[in-house]
Write a protein that holds these residues in place. Sequence first.
Motif, PDB file in Angstrom:
ATOM      1  N   MET A   1      47.137  18.404  35.145  1.00 17.08           N
ATOM      2  CA  MET A   1      47.186  19.813  34.694  1.00 17.08           C
ATOM      3  C   MET A   1      47.746  20.595  35.598  1.00 17.08           C
ATOM      4  O   MET A   1      48.039  20.637  36.254  1.00 17.08           O
ATOM      5  N   GLU A   2      49.388  20.735  34.445  1.00 16.16           N
ATOM      6  CA  GLU A   2      49.623  21.903  35.447  1.00 16.16           C
ATOM      7  C   GLU A   2      50.212  23.363  34.889  1.00 16.16           C
ATOM      8  O   GLU A   2      50.221  23.159  33.404  1.00 16.16           O
ATOM      9  N   SER A   3      50.428  24.850  35.368  1.00 16.86           N
ATOM     10  CA  SER A   3      50.505  25.140  34.827  1.00 16.86           C
ATOM     11  C   SER A   3      51.721  26.455  34.884  1.00 16.86           C
ATOM     12  O   SER A   3      52.260  26.166  36.134  1.00 16.86           O
ATOM     13  N   ASP A   4      52.234  27.439  34.258  1.00 18.38           N
ATOM     14  CA  ASP A   4      52.965  28.283  34.554  1.00 18.38           C
ATOM     15  C   ASP A   4      52.448  29.482  34.098  1.00 18.38           C
ATOM     16  O   ASP A   4      51.976  29.893  33.201  1.00 18.38           O
ATOM     17  N   ILE A   5      52.841  30.421  35.055  1.00 16.05           N
ATOM     18  CA  ILE A   5      52.007  31.967  34.413  1.00 16.05           C
ATOM     19  C   ILE A   5      53.510  33.051  34.505  1.00 16.05           C
ATOM     20  O   ILE A   5      53.877  33.236  35.345  1.00 16.05           O
ATOM     21  N   THR A   6      53.391  33.475  32.687  1.00 19.33           N
ATOM     22  CA  THR A   6      54.649  34.771  32.912  1.00 19.33           C
ATOM     23  C   THR A   6      53.659  35.842  32.331  1.00 19.33           C
ATOM     24  O   THR A   6      52.286  35.923  31.386  1.00 19.33           O
ATOM     25  N   HIS A   7      54.751  36.653  33.100  1.00 21.65           N
ATOM     26  CA  HIS A   7      54.300  38.508  32.724  1.00 21.65           C
ATOM     27  C   HIS A   7      55.043  38.445  32.288  1.00 21.65           C
ATOM     28  O   HIS A   7      56.215  39.418  32.464  1.00 21.65           O
ATOM     29  N   ARG A   8      54.946  38.864  30.770  1.00 22.68           N
ATOM     30  CA  ARG A   8      55.591  39.960  29.484  1.00 22.68           C
ATOM     31  C   ARG A   8      56.216  41.563  30.288  1.00 22.68           C
ATOM     32  O   ARG A   8      55.153  42.162  30.576  1.00 22.68           O
ATOM     33  N   GLY A   9      56.701  42.076  29.230  1.00 25.98           N
ATOM     34  CA  GLY A   9      57.158  42.887  29.876  1.00 25.98           C
ATOM     35  C   GLY A   9      56.082  44.165  28.826  1.00 25.98           C
ATOM     36  O   GLY A   9      55.686  45.202  29.654  1.00 25.98           O
ATOM     37  N   ASP A  10      55.464  43.515  28.048  1.00 23.87           N
ATOM     38  CA  ASP A  10      54.564  44.726  27.252  1.00 23.87           C
ATOM     39  C   ASP A  10      53.237  44.324  27.583  1.00 23.87           C
ATOM     40  O   ASP A  10      52.337  44.997  27.190  1.00 23.87           O
ATOM     41  N   GLY A  11      52.226  43.969  29.170  1.00 23.69           N
ATOM     42  CA  GLY A  11      51.597  43.708  29.789  1.00 23.69           C
ATOM     43  C   GLY A  11      50.852  42.447  29.368  1.00 23.69           C
ATOM     44  O   GLY A  11      49.697  42.269  29.945  1.00 23.69           O
ATOM     45  N   VAL A  12      51.471  41.467  28.579  1.00 21.29           N
ATOM     46  CA  VAL A  12      51.025  40.583  28.344  1.00 21.29           C
ATOM     47  C   VAL A  12      50.831  38.988  28.699  1.00 21.29           C
ATOM     48  O   VAL A  12      52.389  39.130  29.400  1.00 21.29           O
ATOM     49  N   ALA A  13      49.798  38.598  29.635  1.00 21.32           N
ATOM     50  CA  ALA A  13      49.987  37.378  30.328  1.00 21.32           C
ATOM     51  C   ALA A  13      50.129  36.093  29.365  1.00 21.32           C
ATOM     52  O   ALA A  13      49.072  35.786  28.433  1.00 21.32           O
ATOM     53  N   VAL A  14      51.507  35.264  30.033  1.00 23.74           N
ATOM     54  CA  VAL A  14      50.936  33.853  28.700  1.00 23.74           C
ATOM     55  C   VAL A  14      50.525  32.537  29.834  1.00 23.74           C
ATOM     56  O   VAL A  14      51.762  32.584  31.083  1.00 23.74           O
ATOM     57  N   LEU A  15      49.696  32.096  29.415  1.00 29.47           N
ATOM     58  CA  LEU A  15      49.623  30.578  31.104  1.00 29.47           C
ATOM     59  C   LEU A  15      50.012  29.505  30.060  1.00 29.47           C
ATOM     60  O   LEU A  15      49.601  29.178  28.940  1.00 29.47           O
ATOM     61  N   ALA A  16      51.341  28.651  30.520  1.00 28.33           N
ATOM     62  CA  ALA A  16      51.672  27.481  29.609  1.00 28.33           C
ATOM     63  C   ALA A  16      51.277  26.815  30.696  1.00 28.33           C
ATOM     64  O   ALA A  16      50.959  25.945  31.701  1.00 28.33           O
ATOM     65  N   LEU A  17      50.404  25.708  29.941  1.00 29.77           N
ATOM     66  CA  LEU A  17      49.729  24.455  29.913  1.00 29.77           C
ATOM     67  C   LEU A  17      50.906  23.384  29.365  1.00 29.77           C
ATOM     68  O   LEU A  17      51.615  23.023  28.796  1.00 29.77           O
ATOM     69  N   ARG A  18      50.218  22.105  30.192  1.00 27.44           N
ATOM     70  CA  ARG A  18      50.735  21.007  30.016  1.00 27.44           C
ATOM     71  C   ARG A  18      50.247  19.995  30.775  1.00 27.44           C
ATOM     72  O   ARG A  18      49.812  19.803  31.997  1.00 27.44           O
ATOM     73  N   GLY A  19      49.168  18.804  30.062  1.00 26.46           N
ATOM     74  CA  GLY A  19      48.968  18.437  30.024  1.00 26.46           C
ATOM     75  C   GLY A  19      47.388  17.579  29.387  1.00 26.46           C
ATOM     76  O   GLY A  19      47.455  19.014  28.763  1.00 26.46           O
ATOM     77  N   LYS A  20      46.399  16.971  29.891  1.00 25.62           N
ATOM     78  CA  LYS A  20      46.121  16.996  28.736  1.00 25.62           C
ATOM     79  C   LYS A  20      44.431  18.017  29.241  1.00 25.62           C
ATOM     80  O   LYS A  20      44.095  18.440  30.700  1.00 25.62           O
ATOM     81  N   LEU A  21      44.047  18.812  28.272  1.00 30.20           N
ATOM     82  CA  LEU A  21      43.300  19.853  28.726  1.00 30.20           C
ATOM     83  C   LEU A  21      41.523  19.112  28.298  1.00 30.20           C
ATOM     84  O   LEU A  21      41.334  19.224  27.606  1.00 30.20           O
ATOM     85  N   ASN A  22      40.743  18.624  29.287  1.00 30.03           N
ATOM     86  CA  ASN A  22      39.764  17.743  29.268  1.00 30.03           C
ATOM     87  C   ASN A  22      38.970  18.290  30.511  1.00 30.03           C
ATOM     88  O   ASN A  22      38.829  19.366  30.877  1.00 30.03           O
ATOM     89  N   MET A  23      37.751  17.373  30.711  1.00 30.75           N
ATOM     90  CA  MET A  23      36.555  17.891  31.371  1.00 30.75           C
ATOM     91  C   MET A  23      37.429  17.978  32.930  1.00 30.75           C
ATOM     92  O   MET A  23      36.454  18.248  33.570  1.00 30.75           O
ATOM     93  N   VAL A  24      38.397  17.091  33.300  1.00 30.83           N
ATOM     94  CA  VAL A  24      38.469  17.263  34.201  1.00 30.83           C
ATOM     95  C   VAL A  24      39.100  18.330  34.538  1.00 30.83           C
ATOM     96  O   VAL A  24      39.186  18.959  35.231  1.00 30.83           O
ATOM     97  N   THR A  25      40.216  18.550  33.128  1.00 36.93           N
ATOM     98  CA  THR A  25      41.331  20.373  33.776  1.00 36.93           C
ATOM     99  C   THR A  25      40.656  21.372  33.397  1.00 36.93           C
ATOM    100  O   THR A  25      41.042  22.189  33.958  1.00 36.93           O
ATOM    101  N   ALA A  26      39.526  21.476  32.746  1.00 35.37           N
ATOM    102  CA  ALA A  26      38.614  22.226  31.996  1.00 35.37           C
ATOM    103  C   ALA A  26      38.515  22.632  33.626  1.00 35.37           C
ATOM    104  O   ALA A  26      38.657  25.255  32.880  1.00 35.37           O
ATOM    105  N   PRO A  27      37.863  23.573  34.401  1.00 33.75           N
ATOM    106  CA  PRO A  27      37.224  24.301  35.157  1.00 33.75           C
ATOM    107  C   PRO A  27      38.234  24.946  35.911  1.00 33.75           C
ATOM    108  O   PRO A  27      38.182  26.105  36.315  1.00 33.75           O
ATOM    109  N   VAL A  28      39.677  24.302  36.214  1.00 31.35           N
ATOM    110  CA  VAL A  28      40.976  25.262  36.626  1.00 31.35           C
ATOM    111  C   VAL A  28      41.346  26.551  35.829  1.00 31.35           C
ATOM    112  O   VAL A  28      41.609  27.098  36.151  1.00 31.35           O
TER     113      VAL A  28
END
Length: 111
Positions: A1-28
């Motif tokens: 699982m890869e991810s990128d975080i973008t902080h928008r000007g309106d105070g919202v954080a966007v967490l973009a995920l790439r890959g399967k979100l399963n029991m292996v990657t969920a804790p991260v």
Amino acid sequence: MESDITHRGDGVAVLALRGKLNMVTAPVVRETITALVGDGHSRVVVDLAEVPFLDSSGLGALIAGLKSARQAGGDLRIAAPSEQTRLVLRLTNMERVLTPYDTAEEAFARA
């Protein structure tokens, strides 16, 4: 699982995920959302555009993130879920709690 975080000007954080979100990657993912909220970003969008698969552990990570964000006075919203993710949300009745938005930009557009 890869991810990128973008902080928008309106105070919202966007967490973009790439890959399967399963029991292996969920804790991260859970830890990443918790860290964002802990750093003062209580409004979080999880962009699932590049997540082809979500299981119950992944759903649990999103629900834990939602709880964390709401306790901090914010919210967690999901964007661009795949058909498989939408099916999981429907089958678990979680689509009422985690309403899917078409894009990350739309998730907090009216908030």
